[in-house]
Design a protein around this motif. Structure first.
Motif: not given
Length: 494
Positions: A76-77, A80, A83, A264, A292, A295-296, A299-300
């Motif tokens: 995810f990182l 992120g 993106c 994403y 963004l 949301c990141t 997710y983490v």
């Protein structure tokens, strides 16, 4: 060189307002952030996250791709960061070209008509195919909810033919032999997926502001569901589940990122709302980058809690969050989260189905698609014809398609669009350095090339079949361009 003729930015911004072909500006910065959360927090976090952690096994028992395991948080990182680089470039171009069409419009102004057509054709793949996957995942969570209240549908009415054909689960694959038949053909159709797409299409036909209000309500519900999952899940974390942390090393992290990249792509959909945004020079960058970042972070946190609750090898299911809660003994909470997931993915469908018709609209307005696709409702000023057409096509594809098969096509198409947007920023910096930029990418000659490299790197993590289908799709698009778009382009007409 006519193929690479660019459209002046002034024409992109002013021409359609003069001719009454512009959309109605009704959205503010808060609406855009909520649209971003509505699009990004959905099938990825409630569905694909399980496959990204556990990996994917084909029908023949062979590993299709490796999972990240608990190291999913690094996937995810990684995403992120990649993106964020693309989002900065989107924000600069969106503030300069506040027009419907997203990357298509930006590419028309920077790389020329042929590349603009290709990226517009690519965005059709991104939104339409992506929504097929979301609708199918919505159907899975809907089934979970119905079972929780004692309602069981026949499996042949909730499973698409492609899902059964490609499944490695003998019970699901066996539906091809046991389902009812019509003229010798097995009846395997996902009715819930079909129904939700048509319901969302009806809502979109009511107007942009009404759709935005419905999205805001759904976003609040999904955030409450995720907060409940995190709060309850933290009490069920077993440290042993974090060992091994990265069972497949960086390969697993890389391939896991490629799977869940699907999650994403929502901030791209925000740029399609540029022409319906009030004060777009200010609000678009806020909506894209703010959405963004939020949301990141979500997710983490969810990834860390999920992989701590159950062994990552048990997460290759359609509803991993609800499954993890059931395994931990919180079946009631799992039902609430399943409800939140269904609402969440309805919001994703709403935003993606919102974006797709506006791509058609922008391309038709430029003459690259038939003019009927550029018709607006005289009162609501929305592209009602393409909204209805998109809904019908996506609904039918959702009824018979497979979610896993469509994730990769959506991912590769979106990454391709992101890379071109990053390149477009650099080209405009050279071609028109003095043009006012309400938002500017900092360290552009470092960050934009890094954005291109990051997108290509994630693309490499996708399996070869995705590349084959993507190239076939682009080839078909080039043929259509020369058959219609090249001869009808308004840019080439006197």
């Amino acid at each position: 060189m006519q193929l690479f003729r660019t459209k002046p930015i002034e024409a992109l911004v002013e021409e359609h307002e003069r001719h009454g072909q512009s959309l109605k500006r009704v959205l503010g910065a808060g609406d855009l952030i909520m649209l971003a959360i509505g699009a990004v927090i959905g099938a990825g976090i409630f569905g694909a996250i399980g496959t990204a952690a556990a990996g994917q096994i084909g029908p023949d028992g062979v590993v299709v791709r490796y999972g990240a395991g608990p190291a999913l948080v690094f996937s995810f990182l990684l995403l992120g960061g990649a993106c964020a680089l693309a989002a900065l470039c989107y924000a600069e171009l969106a503030s300069m070209i506040p027009q419907a069409g997203s990357a298509y419009a930006y590419t028309y102004a920077t790389l020329g008509e042929l590349i603009a057509w290709i990226i517009g054709w690519d965005l059709i793949l991104e939104y339409a195919v992506g929504n097929v996957a979301v609708a199918i995942s919505w159907g899975d969570y809907f089934e979970t909810l119905m079972r929780g209240i004692g309602v069981n549908f026949p499996e042949w009415l909730t499973t698409g033919y492609r899902t059964a054909a490609l499944s490695s689960d003998p019970a699901v694959h066996g539906l091809i032999d046991t389902a009812p038949r019509l003229l010798g053909v097995p009846i395997l159709v996902n009715i819930p997926a079909f129904a939700i797409v048509m319901a969302v299409t009806w809502l979109l036909l009511r107007g942009a502001k009404e759709s935005s209000r419905a999205n805001n309500i759904m976003v609040v519900i999904k955030l409450v569901a995720l907060a409940l999952f995190i709060g309850v899940g933290m009490t069920a974390i077993n440290g042993a589940n974090y060992v091994p942390f990265a069972p497949n090393g960086f390969t697993g992290i890389h391939q896991g990122a490629a799977i869940v990249f699907f999650a994403y792509i929502g901030f791209d959909a925000i740029s399609t709302a540029a022409e319906e945004t009030k004060n777009p020079q200010r609000n678009l960058p806020i909506g894209i980058l703010g959405g963004l970042a939020i949301c990141t972070l979500i997710y983490v946190v969810v990834g860390a809690v999920l992989t701590g609750m159950v062994p990552y090898t048990d997460l290759a299911v359609a509803d991993p969050l609800a499954h993890a809660l059931e395994r931990a003994g919180y079946s009631g909470v799992g039902m609430i989260v399943a409800l939140g997931a269904a609402v969440s993915m309805t919001a994703v469908l709403l935003v993606f189905q919102y974006g797709q018709p506006r791509i058609y609209f922008a391309m038709a307005r430029d003459g690259l698609l038939p003019q009927w696709a550029a018709k607006l409702d005289p009162k609501l000023r929305i592209p009602y014809r393409t909204t209805l057409l998109t809904g019908i096509v996506v609904a039918l594809a959702s009824a018979f398609g497979d979610a896993a098969e469509t994730y990769d096509l959506t991912n590769i198409g979106t990454l391709f669009a992101f890379a071109l947007v990053c390149g477009g920023v650099l080209i405009l910096r050279v071609r028109e350095p003095a043009r006012p930029r309400p938002f500017k990418v900092p360290l552009v000659w470092v960050l934009a090339p890094l954005g291109i490299a990051a997108c290509v790197f994630v693309m490499i993590g996708l399996p070869w079949p995705a590349w084959e289908r993507f190239m076939i799709w682009l080839a078909a698009g080039v043929v259509l361009y020369f058959a219609y778009g090249y001869r009808h382009s308004k840019l080439r007409q006197p």
